[in-house]
Design a protein around this motif. Structure first.
Motif, PDB file in Angstrom:
ATOM      1  N   GLY A  51     -19.457 -24.581  13.632  1.00 39.87           N
ATOM      2  CA  GLY A  51     -20.274 -23.459  13.502  1.00 39.87           C
ATOM      3  C   GLY A  51     -20.849 -22.746  14.737  1.00 39.87           C
TER       4      GLY A  51
ATOM      5  N   GLY B 187     -16.317 -16.032  10.895  1.00 36.42           N
ATOM      6  CA  GLY B 187     -15.715 -16.660   9.668  1.00 36.42           C
ATOM      7  C   GLY B 187     -14.820 -15.766   9.051  1.00 36.42           C
TER       8      GLY B 187
ATOM      9  N   LEU C 224     -18.287 -21.125  16.857  1.00 36.08           N
ATOM     10  CA  LEU C 224     -18.165 -19.896  16.125  1.00 36.08           C
ATOM     11  C   LEU C 224     -19.041 -18.695  16.140  1.00 36.08           C
ATOM     12  CD1 LEU C 224     -16.545 -20.832  12.585  1.00 36.08           C
ATOM     13  CD2 LEU C 224     -15.355 -20.035  14.690  1.00 36.08           C
TER      14      LEU C 224
ATOM     15  N   TYR D 162     -12.087 -14.476   9.655  1.00 32.77           N
ATOM     16  CA  TYR D 162     -10.837 -14.302  10.485  1.00 32.77           C
ATOM     17  C   TYR D 162      -9.407 -13.257   9.984  1.00 32.77           C
ATOM     18  CZ  TYR D 162      -6.794 -16.847   8.024  1.00 32.77           C
ATOM     19  OH  TYR D 162      -5.812 -17.007   7.282  1.00 32.77           O
TER      20      TYR D 162
ATOM     21  N   THR E  71     -15.446 -17.252   3.745  1.00 35.29           N
ATOM     22  CA  THR E  71     -16.143 -16.077   4.272  1.00 35.29           C
ATOM     23  C   THR E  71     -17.584 -15.988   3.759  1.00 35.29           C
ATOM     24  OG1 THR E  71     -15.384 -14.332   2.974  1.00 35.29           O
ATOM     25  CG2 THR E  71     -14.082 -15.054   4.863  1.00 35.29           C
ATOM     26  N   SER E  72     -18.363 -15.412   4.752  1.00 35.14           N
ATOM     27  CA  SER E  72     -19.834 -15.338   3.902  1.00 35.14           C
ATOM     28  C   SER E  72     -20.007 -14.009   3.868  1.00 35.14           C
ATOM     29  CB  SER E  72     -20.674 -15.792   5.168  1.00 35.14           C
ATOM     30  OG  SER E  72     -20.468 -15.175   6.534  1.00 35.14           O
TER      31      SER E  72
ATOM     32  N   TYR F 232      -9.951 -20.806   4.059  1.00 35.82           N
ATOM     33  CA  TYR F 232     -10.771 -20.324   4.980  1.00 35.82           C
ATOM     34  C   TYR F 232     -11.871 -19.468   4.034  1.00 35.82           C
ATOM     35  CZ  TYR F 232      -7.419 -21.225   8.276  1.00 35.82           C
ATOM     36  OH  TYR F 232      -6.496 -21.766   9.268  1.00 35.82           O
TER      37      TYR F 232
ATOM     38  N   TRP G 112     -22.365 -11.997   7.484  1.00 31.23           N
ATOM     39  CA  TRP G 112     -22.852 -13.077   8.201  1.00 31.23           C
ATOM     40  C   TRP G 112     -24.062 -13.105   8.876  1.00 31.23           C
ATOM     41  CZ3 TRP G 112     -23.438 -12.671  13.896  1.00 31.23           C
ATOM     42  CH2 TRP G 112     -23.412 -14.095  14.565  1.00 31.23           C
TER      43      TRP G 112
END
Length: 671
Positions: free
Chosen positions: A277, A326, A280, A328, A514-515, A512, A418
């Protein structure tokens, strides 16, 4: 898989044939390169139709071609090609963009004296990029990564007789080597962790080991990020890309659209599960800072290609923001839309430059072909180029009904979600992204008005003509692809976009998460900004730059010069890195010349003097003594040889004379 292999190897076959037989082929082989690239694109279509939307979602649809590559002791290294959503998407995108650039180049590069060299370089570039996106082995990915760098070096420095082009190619090569060191460190770290270079296994094993906080995971993540920052021109390794504009515009279009600079974003998306994290977060911050920096530089540039170069850096920053937050899928969606409208912008700029070059030489004008200050009013003489360029500019600015609006809003929504999850000052990141979007509209609106609007600033441009058919057709196709309808039925909604839905399943069976949890208010606010704010910015740019030549000047404040010089980062790098290295090199050269070479020269002179003395001693003393002794012996021999006449009477007389002499000597001795 056979079709995918064919699509990959056809450009390589084209490269080999053109390398050895290009000059002997009709048209120096341009048609061969274009046909082979076209066949690669045709082969990729059934591949993407069969695989995209199914592979990598855990349903067994992932296709692999694996073979034993080599062994080191008991360790077996397998080579592999992988077909999943991400690889087949990049396969069709790269071959499609490359085909359009090939067709465009047949007209754009036709009169170049090294026309025959252009096509093998182009084929090599396409082959390297396809190998990079199809590879399932990180070592093969690294090899193709390096090959992309070599091909870009050749194409950026295509006009190597120009000093700036030669320097630009060297700069791009050297800066990218910095990132390649990071890639190499990542390779070693990941192999020590998992004992394999297989990307699927790395994502599974190393991704699952992230909570262990092994230092090798962080080394690998930092190395991969560094490699991506260099290849995708992110701060602080972005300075090579504006200089790379010294190559042909068709090359710039290919590099900026879906090949070289997209490779960094692709690499991070491919290996997304490997990133902790904190790394990222660094990628996200670096991305938005790069996007903002490049946008501020683009708003004051007057070189038509440099504006687009800084624009590419800025848009790649948005993609990095998507990766870092996050999200992508949004980054890859923007990569696809950006490939179409940025390729079109470069091809449109190339059409303008190409015909200004013709007018310049016909009228013997002393003007810069890429200087937007001498343009203006070109919409009248180049209507097709004007309209397709307008579509691409609108997509880049993020206006509704264009693809750029959807992909950019998706990244912004992800960034707001995010930042909302993280809280605190992180909210500044998405707001900086919104500000950068406004700057994007400003610089592309400024360019659009300087080039096409207003009146002719150069009277001779009244005789400029529209691009040829082979240049117009690729631009028209790309112009159509900038419209939203190819990606979503709703021009204002980023939900239920098929391309994103397919990618969100994750590559190689890895899901994956995501937030993204931004409220609908954010989405409506961004839509309102696009509908009302961006056109207002474009109108302001039009009002300022479209009146006439008197509104365009090269002067400016110190702040303008600061922006125009790219925040003086090249100057800083020259001061901190280049000049000390050159100084060290000069000192080393001086020490080599004065001390090392001086000592060697002194030793050489001493050796030469000693050899001369030895030669003199040998010649005059040794040889002289031997020669003198030989001379004396020869003289004695000559003397005594005089007595050997062969006459008996003389021998008898001498004998009698000798006896008399001996007798006299005896008498004298007795007395």
């Amino acid at each position: 898989m056979l079709l995918a292999l064919a699509a990959w190897l056809l450009p390589f076959l084209s490269f080999v044939l053109l390398l050895f037989f290009g000059k002997k082929l009709p048209g120096t082989g341009d048609w061969l390169s274009a046909i082979f690239t076209g066949l690669a694109f045709v082969a990729s279509i059934p591949v993407v139709l069969a695989v995209f939307g199914t592979a990598g979602a855990g349903d067994g649809a992932l296709l692999r071609f694996e073979f034993e590559w080599f062994r080191i002791g008991e360790t077996i290294i397998n080579g592999s090609l992988v077909l999943d959503d991400l690889s087949v998407l990049m396969l069709v995108l790269v071959t499609f963009i490359s085909l359009l650039v090939h067709v465009y180049s047949m007209a754009y590069m036709k009169d170049d004296p090294r026309y025959h060299r252009y096509w093998p370089y182009l084929s090599l570039f396409v082959f390297a990029m396809l190998g990079l996106v199809l590879s399932g082995n990180l070592l093969i990915t690294y090899m193709c990564w390096e090959l992309v760098g070599v091909a870009s070096y050749l194409m950026i420095g295509f006009w190597f007789e120009r000093p700036r082009a030669a320097l630009a190619s060297m700069k791009s090569f050297i800066v990218n080597r910095i990132g390649d060191i990071g890639f190499l460190v990542a390779l070693m770290s990941l192999f020590s962790l998992a004992g394999t270079f297989d990307i699927v296994e790395l994502n599974r094993q190393v991704g699952a080991a992230l909570p262990a906080n092994d230092i090798r995971i962080y080394l690998a993540a930092v190395g991969l990020a560094l490699a991506a920052f260099a290849k995708s021109a992110q701060f602080p390794l972005h300075t090579w890309l504006p200089d790379a504009m010294e190559g042909p515009t068709s090359v710039s279009s290919l590099i900026h659209a879906a090949t070289m600079v997209a490779a960094g974003v692709f690499l991070l998306a491919r290996l997304f599960p490997l990133f902790p994290g904190v790394i990222l977060d660094v990628i996200a911050i670096t991305g938005i800072f790069t996007a903002f920096l490049a946008a501020t530089v683009a708003i004051v540039q007057y070189d038509i290609k440099k504006v687009l170069a800084y624009s590419t850096i800025s848009q790649l920053g948005f993609m990095m923001l998507g990766i870092g937050t996050g999200y992508y899928e949004g980054a890859l969606f923007h990569l696809v839309t950006h490939a179409f409208f940025k390729c079109l912008l470069f091809l449109g700029a190339g059409a303008v430059i190409h015909h200004i070059h013709e007018v310049k030489h016909h009228h013997k004008l002393e003007i810069g072909e890429q200087d937007m200050r001498i343009m203006g009013g070109l919409r009248k003489e180049m209507p097709v180029t004007f309209w397709v360029y307008t579509f691409a500019a609108a997509a880049l600015a993020g206006l509704p009904f264009f693809s750029g609006f959807l992909s950019k809003e998706m990244i912004l929504l992800g960034a707001f979600g995010w930042a909302g999850d993280k809280g605190g000052l992180w909210i500044l990141v998405p707001f900086a992204a919104v500000l950068t979007s406004l700057l994007t509209a400003w610089y592309i609106g400024r360019q659009w008005t300087l080039v096409f609007m207003g009146q002719f600033r150069t009277p001779a441009f009244e005789h400029i003509r529209e691009a040829s058919l082979m240049m117009k057709v690729p631009m028209i196709i790309l112009g159509a692809l900038t419209v939203f309808i190819w990606f979503s039925l709703n021009p204002f909604s980023t939900s239920n976009i098929p391309l994103v839905s397919a990618l969100s399943g994750g590559a190689e069976g890895v899901h994956y998460t995501t937030s993204v949890g931004a409220p609908a208010l954010v989405s409506w606010g961004l839509l309102l900004l696009a509908v009302a704010g961006l056109p207002a910015v474009l109108y302001a740019a039009y009002r300022k730059f479209s009146v006439g030549p008197e509104t365009v000047s090269s002067g400016g404040t110190g702040f303008t010069r600061f922006l125009a010089n790219g925040w003086y980062l090249d100057t800083i790098y020259n001061t901190i890195f280049v000049r000390p290295v050159l100084l060290l090199g000069n000192i080393a050269q001086m020490l080599d010349e004065k001390l090392v070479d001086g000592f060697l020269h002194l030793l050489e002179r001493l050796t030469r003097g000693l050899s001369k003395f030895v030669a003199w001693f040998d010649k005059y003393i040794v040889d002289g003594l031997v020669n003198a002794l030989g001379t004396r012996v020869r003289s004695a021999g000559d003397f005594f040889r005089g007595f050997q006449t062969g006459r008996v009477q003389q021998y008898m007389a001498l004998s009698v004379f000798g006896l008399i002499i001996l007798y006299l000597i005896k008498i004298l001795l007795e007395k």
